[in-house]
Design a protein around this motif. Structure first.
Motif, PDB file in Angstrom:
ATOM      1  N   GLY A   1       0.765  -1.242   0.000  1.00 21.18           N
ATOM      2  CA  GLY A   1       0.000   0.000   0.000  1.00 21.18           C
ATOM      3  C   GLY A   1       0.793   1.287   0.000  1.00 21.18           C
TER       4      GLY A   1
ATOM      5  N   GLU B   1       1.800   2.904  -2.355  1.00 21.66           N
ATOM      6  CA  GLU B   1       1.342   3.747  -3.467  1.00 21.66           C
ATOM      7  C   GLU B   1       0.239   4.718  -3.044  1.00 21.66           C
ATOM      8  N   HIS B   2      -0.343   4.510  -1.865  1.00 19.33           N
ATOM      9  CA  HIS B   2      -1.422   5.380  -1.398  1.00 19.33           C
ATOM     10  C   HIS B   2      -0.903   6.700  -0.810  1.00 19.33           C
TER      11      HIS B   2
ATOM     12  N   LYS C   1       1.308  10.249  -0.835  1.00 21.06           N
ATOM     13  CA  LYS C   1       1.870  11.277  -1.709  1.00 21.06           C
ATOM     14  C   LYS C   1       3.113  11.862  -1.031  1.00 21.06           C
TER      15      LYS C   1
ATOM     16  N   ALA D   1      -3.846   8.403   7.885  1.00 18.94           N
ATOM     17  CA  ALA D   1      -3.398   7.260   7.078  1.00 18.94           C
ATOM     18  C   ALA D   1      -3.414   6.009   7.966  1.00 18.94           C
TER      19      ALA D   1
ATOM     20  N   HIS E   1      -3.250   1.746   4.231  1.00 20.02           N
ATOM     21  CA  HIS E   1      -4.559   1.931   3.599  1.00 20.02           C
ATOM     22  C   HIS E   1      -4.669   3.326   2.976  1.00 20.02           C
ATOM     23  N   PRO E   2      -5.601   3.523   2.050  1.00 17.18           N
ATOM     24  CA  PRO E   2      -5.822   4.859   1.500  1.00 17.18           C
ATOM     25  C   PRO E   2      -6.145   5.850   2.613  1.00 17.18           C
TER      26      PRO E   2
END
Length: 263
Positions: free
Chosen positions: A82, A84-85, A87, A199, A227-228
């Motif tokens: 995860g 990639e969630h 920024k 987050a 998690h997102p």
């Protein structure tokens, strides 16, 4: 036939006992001395680096390397999902379930994101480590009085205003069973005040490595699921009905990725 079955069980147990004995010998004679030396060196590097004006770098990267080394020497393979969630330029308040003291090494070493910690005030008394953590801008949470608790929150919000991300364990203490307890709302109120997303992090396995009350570690695979992020605003609170309902929602998100034994 029955005798052969019991003989097999006995042999397997004996084999497991031998593996456990060998690991404990390795843990105390090799892993712990390496951990002790690396902890002292990391604390000194952080202190010198922060004194020289490099707090942003030295408050994270030496600790990240120290944590990764700790996972390696305790023979605990790590899996992360995860990333990639997140920024790169966004600040977050990371909230995670609290399975074990080993959670620190899993998060610090493998989240790949500069973070500050909210820690129990008692940890500030650890020689060198407490001083290094304070110089790195970590927040020691003092519950000795309402005024002291408010100072801790104000210090955390100051770090967030400076662009830091924060890690909080909303349960407040480690689990005694591996299962999650109720979440407190403090981190979520800070997220609302600072207009930052939460987050959620799910941690699996640290409870098997170092359960509360034990000094003997056990090798075990560990996992972190990122998690997102969840927005915390007046609108999202209204959508969920209350701040506590939003807190419970995030807890459910974390619970959704727990291994079956921890649900």
């Amino acid at each position: 036939m029955k005798g052969s079955y019991f003989a097999l069980i006995f042999a397997l147990r004996k084999q497991n006992d031998m593996r456990r004995l060998f690991y404990l010998m390795y843990f105390w004679l090799i892993a712990m001395p390496v951990f002790f030396v690396s902890t002292i060196l990391t604390a000194l590097i952080v202190m010198v680096g922060c004194l020289s004006g490099g707090e942003k770098f030295f408050s994270f990267y030496p600790g990240m390397i120290w944590s990764r080394l700790t996972c390696l020497i305790t023979l605990c393979p790590v899996k992360v999902r995860g990333r990639e969630h997140l920024k790169p330029e966004q600040s977050y308040i990371f909230v995670a379930n609290h399975q074990s003291a080993f959670d620190i090494f899993l998060i610090y070493g493998h989240i790949g994101y500069p973070i500050k910690w909210m820690m129990k005030a008692g940890l500030s008394k650890i020689p060198l480590v407490g001083t290094a953590c304070r110089m790195a801008g970590f927040i020691f949470v003092d519950h000795s009085s309402p005024r002291a608790a408010l100072r801790s929150i104000a210090e955390a919000e100051h770090q967030l205003k400076n662009g830091a991300s924060l890690v909080v364990f909303p349960e407040g203490s480690r689990t005694a069973t591996g299962k999650m307890a109720r979440f407190h709302k403090g981190a979520f109120q800070m997220a609302l005040d600072q207009r930052l997303p939460i987050a959620p992090l799910t941690l699996n396995g640290p409870f098997r490595v170092l359960p509360i009350g034990s000094l003997n570690a056990s090798p075990h695979r560990v996992e972190m699921v990122i998690h997102p992020p969840v927005s915390v605003s007046e609108q999202t609170i209204a959508e969920h009905g209350s701040m506590q309902a939003l807190t419970n929602h995030v807890r459910d998100v974390i619970a959704s990725a727990l291994w079956e034994e921890f649900r």
